[in-house]
Design a protein around this motif. Structure first.
Motif, PDB file in Angstrom:
ATOM      1  N   UNK A 174       2.654   7.202  -6.489  1.00 55.34           N
ATOM      2  CA  UNK A 174       1.750   8.295  -6.857  1.00 55.34           C
ATOM      3  C   UNK A 174       2.363   9.639  -6.494  1.00 55.34           C
ATOM      4  N   UNK A 175       3.027   9.706  -5.338  1.00 59.18           N
ATOM      5  CA  UNK A 175       3.603  10.974  -4.899  1.00 59.18           C
ATOM      6  C   UNK A 175       4.778  11.393  -5.787  1.00 59.18           C
ATOM      7  N   UNK A 208      -1.088  -6.409  -7.914  1.00 55.74           N
ATOM      8  CA  UNK A 208      -1.593  -5.195  -7.266  1.00 55.74           C
ATOM      9  C   UNK A 208      -1.367  -3.943  -8.107  1.00 55.74           C
ATOM     10  N   UNK A 209      -0.901  -4.120  -9.345  1.00 60.87           N
ATOM     11  CA  UNK A 209      -0.786  -2.992 -10.259  1.00 60.87           C
ATOM     12  C   UNK A 209       0.498  -2.202 -10.163  1.00 60.87           C
ATOM     13  N   UNK A 255       6.165   1.185 -10.732  1.00 59.64           N
ATOM     14  CA  UNK A 255       7.590   1.157 -10.383  1.00 59.64           C
ATOM     15  C   UNK A 255       8.400   1.419 -11.648  1.00 59.64           C
ATOM     16  N   UNK A 256       9.312   2.380 -11.583  1.00 62.68           N
ATOM     17  CA  UNK A 256      10.096   2.740 -12.771  1.00 62.68           C
ATOM     18  C   UNK A 256      11.262   1.795 -13.005  1.00 62.68           C
ATOM     19  N   UNK A 257      11.823   1.226 -11.946  1.00 61.07           N
ATOM     20  CA  UNK A 257      12.928   0.268 -12.114  1.00 61.07           C
ATOM     21  C   UNK A 257      13.140  -0.514 -10.830  1.00 61.07           C
ATOM     22  N   UNK A 258      13.659  -1.722 -10.985  1.00 63.15           N
ATOM     23  CA  UNK A 258      14.185  -2.501  -9.876  1.00 63.15           C
ATOM     24  C   UNK A 258      15.692  -2.270  -9.796  1.00 63.15           C
ATOM     25  N   UNK A 259      16.250  -2.378  -8.574  1.00 63.36           N
ATOM     26  CA  UNK A 259      17.693  -2.424  -8.389  1.00 63.36           C
ATOM     27  C   UNK A 259      18.015  -3.837  -7.911  1.00 63.36           C
ATOM     28  N   UNK A 260      18.744  -4.606  -8.727  1.00 65.04           N
ATOM     29  CA  UNK A 260      18.951  -6.041  -8.507  1.00 65.04           C
ATOM     30  C   UNK A 260      20.432  -6.366  -8.660  1.00 65.04           C
ATOM     31  N   UNK A 309       0.834  -1.206   0.000  1.00 68.28           N
ATOM     32  CA  UNK A 309       0.000   0.000   0.000  1.00 68.28           C
ATOM     33  C   UNK A 309       0.868   1.255   0.000  1.00 68.28           C
ATOM     34  N   UNK A 310       1.939   1.236   0.786  1.00 66.40           N
ATOM     35  CA  UNK A 310       2.831   2.397   0.838  1.00 66.40           C
ATOM     36  C   UNK A 310       3.586   2.584  -0.472  1.00 66.40           C
ATOM     37  N   UNK A 311       3.910   1.489  -1.151  1.00 62.06           N
ATOM     38  CA  UNK A 311       4.544   1.614  -2.466  1.00 62.06           C
ATOM     39  C   UNK A 311       3.626   2.335  -3.449  1.00 62.06           C
ATOM     40  N   UNK A 312       2.345   2.004  -3.415  1.00 64.05           N
ATOM     41  CA  UNK A 312       1.389   2.698  -4.287  1.00 64.05           C
ATOM     42  C   UNK A 312       1.374   4.191  -3.972  1.00 64.05           C
TER      43      UNK A 312
END
Length: 419
Positions: A56-57, A91-92, A97-102, A49-52
Motif C-alpha cells: 500500500x505504501x 490474503x489478497x 505484489x508486482x513481481x517475484x524474484x525467483x 500483514x507487513x507485506x500488505x
C-alpha cells in the motif's frame, strides 16, 4: 534501450521502516523478503500483514514492490513453499505484489501455477550469463532476468542486442560483492552448516585465514600475498555512480542496489544519491558530469568497504580486494528517522545512537540537500529534560535550529568520530 526510457532504481529493504525510507528518498521499486524462502534469512523480513502495508505504501507513492522467493529449494521445502504461495493468494497479495524474484525452476513453476497474476523476475542466483538463458526464461513466462554479477557491460550489451525489447535486464549498481559467482557460494555451508543458497550465509569470505600443516596441528601459518594481511577473499563494494551512462548504453532496465540487511541510513544515502545522479543525467550529461565530486562525497556518507566496478570493465584483479582488514569505512552515524514534526517544531524520533544537547547534526532532506542543525534541547516522552540521548530506541522530542525545512521521514545523522 532508448535513452529516453529512464532505468528503474531498485532498492532493498529488510524491514517496513527501511522500505518507507527507500520510497521517501526516491526508489522506483523496492524488493523485500517474506519470513521464509528468501536469501537474507537474517534480515528482519516481512509478515503477511507487513507485506500488505508495504504494498500500500509503495503503490501510494507510485513505486513497485517485488518479493524474493529465491532460495534453492530442497525436497523438504516444497510443501512449505506451496503453502506460502497459497497464503499470499488467499490474503489478497496476488493483486498487490508486482513481481517475484525467483532462482529455482521448481519454485518458478509453482509460482506460475498458484499465483499466475504476479510477474516473475529471475534472480542473479540462477547464473544468467548469456542471451540464450534470457530467451529460455522469456519462453517460460519471465518478464525480467537479473544479470549474473560476473558479466561485463560489453556482455550485457550483447545480451540486449539478442533479446526482444520487452524482455527486461536488471543488473547490480551498488553494494557488497560476493566471492562466488552469482552468489552460488558453498563456503558457509562447508564451515558452519548454514547454507548461503538457502538464505543463511555466515559471510566466511570476510574472515581472516591461516594455513595449518597436516602434521603440526594448532600451529597456524599466516596466509599472506604480501605484508598487507590475510583477508584473501574480502572484496571491495560495487559502486557505479560514475558510470551511469555506460550502464544505460548497455541496455539495462533496472539498476539494483544490494543490501536487505543494511540500515536505514545506508538505504537513504544510496537511494538519494543515485536518484539525484540518474535524474541529473536525464536532464543533461553536462549537469551529471559537473556534479561528480558531489555524488562521490554523498555516496561515501554510509558504511562501505572501499569501492570497485566489479566485473563490469573486465575481470577483477588484486586491486578489487581488501587484504588488511574486514571492517567498513564509516563516515556518518545514524541517529534516527523523523517520525513527526510537532507544532512547536520539535522532532519526534526513536533514537538509534548517542547525541547531546549542543551537537551539530545533519538532516537528509528528500531533495538532496543536507540541513545542518544544532540540538537545542532534548526531552523524553514524559517531558523530562535530558543533556544527552545515550539509550538506543528511546522515544525523544528534539528541539533543533532551522527546523522549518525538516519533514516526517527524513534521516538524521552525524559525522563519525573515530575513537
Amino acid at each position: 534501450m532508448d535513452k529516453l526510457q529512464k532505468p528503474e532504481l531498485l532498492i532493498p529493504a529488510g524491514s517496513l521502516e527501511v522500505l518507507k525510507v527507500a520510497v521517501d528518498y526516491g526508489a522506483d521499486a523496492v524488493y523485500i523478503g517474506g519470513k521464509n524462502y528468501g536469501l537474507r534469512a537474517k534480515a528482519g523480513n516481512f509478515t503477511i500483514e507487513e507485506m500488505h502495508e508495504a504494498a500500500d505504501y509503495v503503490h501510494a507513492h507510485g513505486a513497485k514492490l517485488y518479493v524474493t522467493v529465491n532460495i534453492f529449494a530442497h525436497n523438504e521445502d516444497i510443501d512449505g513453499i506451496k503453502a506460502y504461495f497459497h497464503e499470499l493468494k488467499e490474503t489478497g497479495l496476488e493483486e498487490k505484489i508486482d513481481a517475484f524474484i525467483i532462482s529455482d525452476p521448481g519454485i518458478f513453476t509453482l509460482a506460475k501455477e498458484i499465483l499466475p497474476g504476479i510477474e516473475i523476475h529471475v534472480s542473479t542466483q540462477a547464473n544468467n550469463t548469456n542471451y540464450l538463458i534470457y530467451d529460455f526464461w522469456r519462453k517460460q513466462g519471465a518478464t525480467r532476468v537479473v544479470a549474473a554479477r560476473e558479466l561485463s557491460l560489453k556482455e550485457i550489451k550483447t545480451i540486449r542486442e539478442h533479446i526482444p525489447a520487452d524482455m527486461e535486464i536488471e543488473a547490480f549498481m551498488h553494494g557488497a560483492m560476493c566471492i562466488s559467482y552469482s552468489g552460488r557460494c558453498l563456503l558457509s555451508s562447508y564451515f558452519t552448516g548454514r547454507d548461503a543458497n538457502q538464505g543463511a550465509c555466515t559471510h566466511p569470505c570476510r574472515w581472516k585465514y591461516a594455513v595449518v600443516e597436516e602434521k603440526r596441528p594448532g600451529e597456524y601459518l599466516p596466509v599472506e600475498e604480501d605484508d598487507r594481511g590475510t583477508y584473501i577473499f574480502n572484496s571491495k563494494d560495487l559502486c557505479m555512480i560514475e558510470h551511469i551512462p555506460d550502464m544505460i548504453d548497455a541496455g539495462i532496465n533496472s539498476f539494483k542496489v544490494e543490501g536487505r540487511m543494511k540500515t536505514a541510513l545506508y538505504v537513504a544515502v544510496v537511494t538519494r544519491t543515485y536518484r539525484e545522479a540518474i535524474d541529473d543525467y536525464y536532464t543533461s550529461k553536462e549537469l551529471y558530469e559537473s556534479k561528480m565530486e558531489h555524488y562521490r562525497e554523498e555516496i561515501a556518507a554510509c558504511t562501505f568497504r572501499q569501492f570497485t566496478t566489479g566485473f563490469y570493465y573486465g575481470k577483477p584483479n588484486e586491486e578489487t580486494q581488501i587484504y588488511d582488514c574486514n571492517t567498513y569505512v564509516k563516515n556518518r552515524v545514524y541517529l534516527g528517522t523523523v517520525e513527526e514534526v510537532t507544532a512547536a517544531g520539535e522532532l519526534v524520533i526513536h533514537q538509534k545512537n548517542k547525541f547531546c544537547v549542543g551537537d551539530a547534526i545533519e538532516v537528509m532532506a528528500f531533495d538532496g540537500e543536507n540541513v545542518d542543525v544544532e540540538v537545542l534541547a532534548i526531552h523524553d516522552e514524559h517531558g523530562t529534560e535530558m543533556e544527552s540521548a545515550p539509550h538506543p530506541k528511546q522515544l525523544l522530542c528534539v528541539k533543533v535550529s532551522n527546523s522549518e525545512k525538516i519533514r516526517k521521514g527524513m534521516i538524521i545523522r552525524t559525522r563519525h568520530c573515530a575513537a
